[in-house]
Write an enzyme that holds these catalytic residues in place. Structure first.
Site, PDB file in Angstrom:
ATOM      1  N   MET A  93    -120.966 -33.649 -77.192  1.00 34.65           N
ATOM      2  CA  MET A  93    -120.598 -34.062 -75.835  1.00 34.65           C
ATOM      3  C   MET A  93    -120.656 -35.572 -75.666  1.00 34.65           C
ATOM      4  O   MET A  93    -121.396 -36.262 -76.363  1.00 34.65           O
ATOM      5  CB  MET A  93    -121.506 -33.401 -74.802  1.00 34.65           C
ATOM      6  CG  MET A  93    -122.957 -33.815 -74.926  1.00 34.65           C
ATOM      7  SD  MET A  93    -123.965 -33.214 -73.571  1.00 34.65           S
ATOM      8  CE  MET A  93    -123.557 -34.400 -72.327  1.00 34.65           C
ATOM      9  N   CYS A  94    -119.843 -36.059 -74.715  1.00 38.70           N
ATOM     10  CA  CYS A  94    -119.886 -37.460 -74.295  1.00 38.70           C
ATOM     11  C   CYS A  94    -119.628 -37.469 -72.794  1.00 38.70           C
ATOM     12  O   CYS A  94    -119.964 -36.516 -72.110  1.00 38.70           O
ATOM     13  CB  CYS A  94    -118.881 -38.307 -75.086  1.00 38.70           C
ATOM     14  SG  CYS A  94    -117.156 -37.902 -74.755  1.00 38.70           S
ATOM     15  N   HIS A  95    -119.038 -38.521 -72.284  1.00 35.45           N
ATOM     16  CA  HIS A  95    -118.783 -38.605 -70.841  1.00 35.45           C
ATOM     17  C   HIS A  95    -117.658 -37.663 -70.409  1.00 35.45           C
ATOM     18  O   HIS A  95    -117.848 -36.831 -69.526  1.00 35.45           O
ATOM     19  CB  HIS A  95    -118.470 -40.050 -70.443  1.00 35.45           C
ATOM     20  CG  HIS A  95    -118.268 -40.228 -68.974  1.00 35.45           C
ATOM     21  ND1 HIS A  95    -117.430 -41.182 -68.466  1.00 35.45           N
ATOM     22  CD2 HIS A  95    -118.763 -39.577 -67.899  1.00 35.45           C
ATOM     23  CE1 HIS A  95    -117.432 -41.110 -67.145  1.00 35.45           C
ATOM     24  NE2 HIS A  95    -118.234 -40.140 -66.780  1.00 35.45           N
TER      25      HIS A  95
END
Length: 104
Positions: free
Chosen positions: A62-64
């Protein structure tokens, strides 16, 4: 590339499935909001920290918003890991699952 929705991730967490939630955002982003169970390795440090990740355990990256994590996911799959991308990232998580989180 395989992706997982935030609702499917919540199910995995609720069922206490064995997986790694890998957050590849930078520290400043992590300070704004985070999912507590996530392991944090910034994207740029992934190649030098592969030994921290178990190839036998599925990984949700996951990231933004899901763009950087998609790149990391592709890299991990090429290295032999079972990795999927969190579609929409923590932004989608905050909107759909945990609105208490600060959005940025």
């Amino acid at each position: 590339m395989t992706e997982i929705s935030v609702s499917a991730l919540k199910e995995k967490i609720d069922k206490k499935e064995n997986f790694i939630l890998l957050d590849v955002r930078g520290k400043k982003e992590l300070d704004i909001c985070a999912i507590k169970i996530a392991r944090h390795i910034p994207m740029v440090y992934i190649p030098n920290n592969l030994t921290e990740l178990d190839k036998q355990v599925p990984i949700v990256v996951m990231c933004h918003t899901g763009v950087r994590s998609l790149m990391v996911c592709r890299y991990l799959v090429r290295q032999g890991y079972n990795a999927v991308n969190l579609r929409g990232g923590i932004d989608a998580w905050a909107k759909e699952i945990d609105p208490r989180l600060t959005q940025y």
